[in-house]
Design a protein around this motif. Structure first.
Motif, short mmCIF file in Angstrom:
data_model
loop_
_atom_site.label_atom_id
_atom_site.label_comp_id
_atom_site.label_asym_id
_atom_site.label_seq_id
_atom_site.Cartn_x
_atom_site.Cartn_y
_atom_site.Cartn_z
N LYS A 12 0.84 -1.20 0.00
CA LYS A 12 0.00 0.00 0.00
C LYS A 12 0.88 1.26 0.00
O LYS A 12 0.66 2.20 -0.77
CB LYS A 12 -0.92 -0.03 1.23
CG LYS A 12 -2.00 1.00 1.22
CD LYS A 12 -2.92 0.85 2.45
CE LYS A 12 -3.62 2.16 2.73
NZ LYS A 12 -4.20 2.20 4.09
N GLY A 13 1.90 1.27 0.85
CA GLY A 13 2.83 2.41 0.91
C GLY A 13 3.55 2.60 -0.41
O GLY A 13 3.69 3.74 -0.90
N LEU A 14 4.00 1.51 -1.01
CA LEU A 14 4.73 1.62 -2.28
C LEU A 14 3.82 2.15 -3.39
O LEU A 14 4.25 2.95 -4.24
CB LEU A 14 5.29 0.26 -2.69
CG LEU A 14 6.34 -0.36 -1.77
CD1 LEU A 14 6.75 -1.75 -2.26
CD2 LEU A 14 7.58 0.54 -1.65
N LEU A 15 2.56 1.72 -3.38
CA LEU A 15 1.63 2.17 -4.43
C LEU A 15 1.30 3.65 -4.26
O LEU A 15 1.16 4.38 -5.25
CB LEU A 15 0.36 1.32 -4.42
CG LEU A 15 0.55 -0.14 -4.85
CD1 LEU A 15 -0.74 -0.93 -4.68
CD2 LEU A 15 1.04 -0.22 -6.29
N ILE A 16 1.16 4.10 -3.01
CA ILE A 16 0.93 5.53 -2.78
C ILE A 16 2.14 6.33 -3.26
O ILE A 16 2.02 7.24 -4.08
CB ILE A 16 0.65 5.80 -1.29
CG1 ILE A 16 -0.73 5.25 -0.90
CG2 ILE A 16 0.74 7.30 -0.98
CD1 ILE A 16 -1.04 5.31 0.59
N ALA A 17 3.32 5.98 -2.77
CA ALA A 17 4.53 6.72 -3.15
C ALA A 17 4.75 6.64 -4.66
O ALA A 17 5.22 7.59 -5.29
CB ALA A 17 5.74 6.17 -2.40
N GLY A 18 4.36 5.51 -5.26
CA GLY A 18 4.59 5.30 -6.70
C GLY A 18 3.94 6.36 -7.58
O GLY A 18 4.36 6.57 -8.72
N ARG A 19 2.92 7.07 -7.05
CA ARG A 19 2.30 8.15 -7.83
C ARG A 19 3.28 9.29 -8.10
O ARG A 19 3.03 10.14 -8.95
CB ARG A 19 1.08 8.72 -7.10
CG ARG A 19 -0.04 7.75 -6.94
CD ARG A 19 -1.00 7.84 -8.11
NE ARG A 19 -2.06 6.85 -7.94
CZ ARG A 19 -3.09 6.73 -8.76
NH1 ARG A 19 -3.19 7.52 -9.81
NH2 ARG A 19 -3.99 5.82 -8.55
N GLY A 20 4.36 9.33 -7.33
CA GLY A 20 5.37 10.37 -7.54
C GLY A 20 6.42 9.99 -8.55
O GLY A 20 7.29 10.79 -8.88
N ILE A 21 6.36 8.77 -9.06
CA ILE A 21 7.38 8.28 -9.99
C ILE A 21 6.88 8.45 -11.42
O ILE A 21 5.78 8.02 -11.74
CB ILE A 21 7.68 6.79 -9.73
CG1 ILE A 21 8.19 6.56 -8.30
CG2 ILE A 21 8.66 6.24 -10.76
CD1 ILE A 21 9.63 6.94 -8.05
N GLY A 22 7.68 9.09 -12.26
CA GLY A 22 7.30 9.22 -13.66
C GLY A 22 7.70 7.98 -14.46
O GLY A 22 8.43 7.12 -13.97
N ALA A 23 7.18 7.87 -15.70
CA ALA A 23 7.53 6.73 -16.54
C ALA A 23 9.01 6.80 -16.94
O ALA A 23 9.67 5.77 -17.07
CB ALA A 23 6.64 6.71 -17.78
#
Lengths: 373, 373
Positions: A12-23
């Protein structure tokens, strides 16, 4: 750094933070999560330069132990790889161990992954401190405001300021406006009179951010002049403000209408969809011919043929009027209202018209018509 | 031409015939359906030049009137437009009327569409007459044969003959073989001893054709030397044969195995999927290290990291063996078998291995291993 962690909360934490990662990113470190094990939880930071997401997986949640057997430290690990392996692993709990600073070992007792990692001190400095006015509104309210307006922003970078959603709090109203210059969507909600706030932020980004909200929380908002910062639960997100003057004044909303058409929203959407089926163009043009005898809705697919039907209406008041419009603009506006019925109000031929929910005056949708041939 | 027709049956006919329409065609007439109203039904023909589909919507079906109020005639109408408008129309019945030869009017009492159309005599001649040996097998049998083999054909045009599935009936066996030269799938079923049949047809096309089958029917098959023709229910499909000698002989299937690994199919698929998650390449390479102590499955994502786990097995017989393979090839083969357990049988390191269903010897899957560094 090492820790043993509940798999579900970690993911869950990784998926939330993942919104900050670009392609993609010119700086490969910005494709990594910064992971830091502290005495209050595992802190995960991700940033693409414009948007930063920080979230904390706590040591305990509702009395349940989430993280155990940990040692403090930090590391940078490729976000995509880490997220994918955690998603695929079958154990309820897994451990992450940094071996000799360059390899992270992730293990659930059955499967072992080894990932390259980098020392955390190479990560850029990121400031998420809130300064200036900070105000709160319920997450559900902000989500609804954004869902009802963000779609109307420009979706290409030809005029950057129009890719923004304009957020404004003053005089007891919090108002969001988005426009691509051919249509506009505006929604207001009541807020404490003391709050004064202005920010133009990417409509696409804020649309992504509200998807992270946990609807039980309030969201704390502030604007530092360079960025807008939102905090909710264990997560903080910052997004860069879009520079420039937002080009919309109150006076563009027409006030005196000569024609009014009330229809069931679902029936209008169906009719638009049906008569525009022959358009190969993504911007299908649909025409309404309104008279006291009824309303005909039609569309020309040009060389592909044409379609027309009688629109089921609830009420039409006014003389004969012919209006053509971009089918997508009207469909999106009607869906954004989310009401059972909608009212289309017209000043006259060729003039901007509005679409409203007869039971809710907090939101207004404006559409500029197309020429009828 | 005019007719009033049951919407559901009309759409069904259009969707079947639509399989013969390509996305593009140098001849725009081949983007049209040829529609012909006859005294036994509405006949719809579509062809992309290589594949032709002919289907008939009957006047009556199970005593229910499907077509009424018709006049004979024929016309060519753009397939995509006609299918889309029929799909979107809401009436249970609709009528199609050719007005002055160049416009087709389609009406369900509420919505009216006008589509351009062309005289049918401009359509190319298409011969669907069956000549030579004609034999029948149940649609369900042919569907299963194709599903279990077609995936192994080459999916690019570098060697056209390998894009074919090789169909052969002789000596009481009907056998389908597909290979891309690095793996092979072969399935045989019993058939009447008198049937002799050979055809190489596009694996992709025949995979599309079996999706049209109504499983209550048998399919009649013949090969005219230039094309293969299949008839089932009210539908006939022809597909051009692929020229060339199919390059596979019986002797390529190894016979004597020194190692045998039996595993649960779902567990093998999961393990392959999990350990190969870090591969960015679509052709992930997975390695099995088999010993009497157990089987380790592992994968290297190169600079992305690596994954490994102990594979749950049912039985392994043989000495120590290390085999690497294309993860997709083995996963597709295991799925094609569709069995609960699978057995992988090996001759030795670097040698082609087979994957079989321990309870069904009608199908065999061959995979060429990759080098283990």
């Amino acid at each position: 750094m090492r820790f043993t962690i509940d798999k579900e909360q970690f993911l869950k934490g990784l998926l939330i933070a993942g919104r900050g990662i670009g392609a993609k990113n010119a700086n490969p470190l910005l494709l990594c999560f910064k992971m830091e094990m502290t005495n209050i939880g595992l802190e995960i930071t991700a940033s693409n330069g414009d948007v930063t997401v920080f979230t904390r997986v706590p040591l305990k949640l509702n009395e349940k132990e989430i993280i155990r057997n940990y040692s403090l430290g930090s590391s940078l690990i490729t976000a995509r790889s880490l997220t994918e392996i955690v998603r695929k692993m079958e154990g309820d709990e897994l451990s992450l161990d940094i071996i000799d600073e360059s390899v992270a070992k992730v293990d659930d007792g059955n499967t072992t992954f080894k990932l390259p990692c980098v020392a955390a001190d190479e990560y850029p400095d990121i400031d998420l401190e809130k300064t200036g006015t900070v105000f709160s509104i319920p997450c559900t309210d902000l989500t609804r405001i954004i869902e009802q307006t963000a779609f109307a922003a420009l979706d290409k970078d030809t005029r950057p300021i129009l890719t923004a959603i304009n957020l404004k709090a003053e005089g007891g109203l919090f108002t969001a406006t988005a426009t691509d210059s051919a249509r506009l969507s505006r929604k207001s909600v009541h807020i404490d009179e003391s709050v004064r706030f202005f920010a133009n932020v990417s409509a696409k980004t804020i649309n992504d951010i509200v998807k992270l909200f946990d609807n039980n929380y309030e969201v704390e908002i502030c604007s530092t002049g360079e960025k807008m910062i939102l905090s909710f639960g264990n997560t903080t997100v910052s997004t860069r403000l879009i520079a420039g003057d937002y080009p919309i004044s109150k006076s563009i909303v027409p006030q005196d209408f000569n024609y009014s058409l009330q229809v069931n929203a679902a029936q209008l959407l169906n009719s638009i969809d049906r008569v525009s089926v022959l358009s190969t163009d993504s911007a299908a043009v649909v025409k309404l011919l309104m008279t006291n005898d009824g309303v005909e809705i039609s569309s020309s697919g040009d060389q592909n043929g044409s379609g027309s039907e009688k629109l089921s209406i609830i009420l039409y008041t006014g003389e004969r009027l012919e209006i053509a419009f971009n089918a997508l603009y009207v469909s999106q506006a009607v869906r954004a209202l989310g009401s059972e019925d909608v009212v289309l109000k017209f000043v006259g031929e060729g003039k901007t018209f509005v679409i409203v929910d007869p039971k809710d005056d907090s939101i207004i949708e404006l559409v500029t018509p197309r020429r009828t041939r």
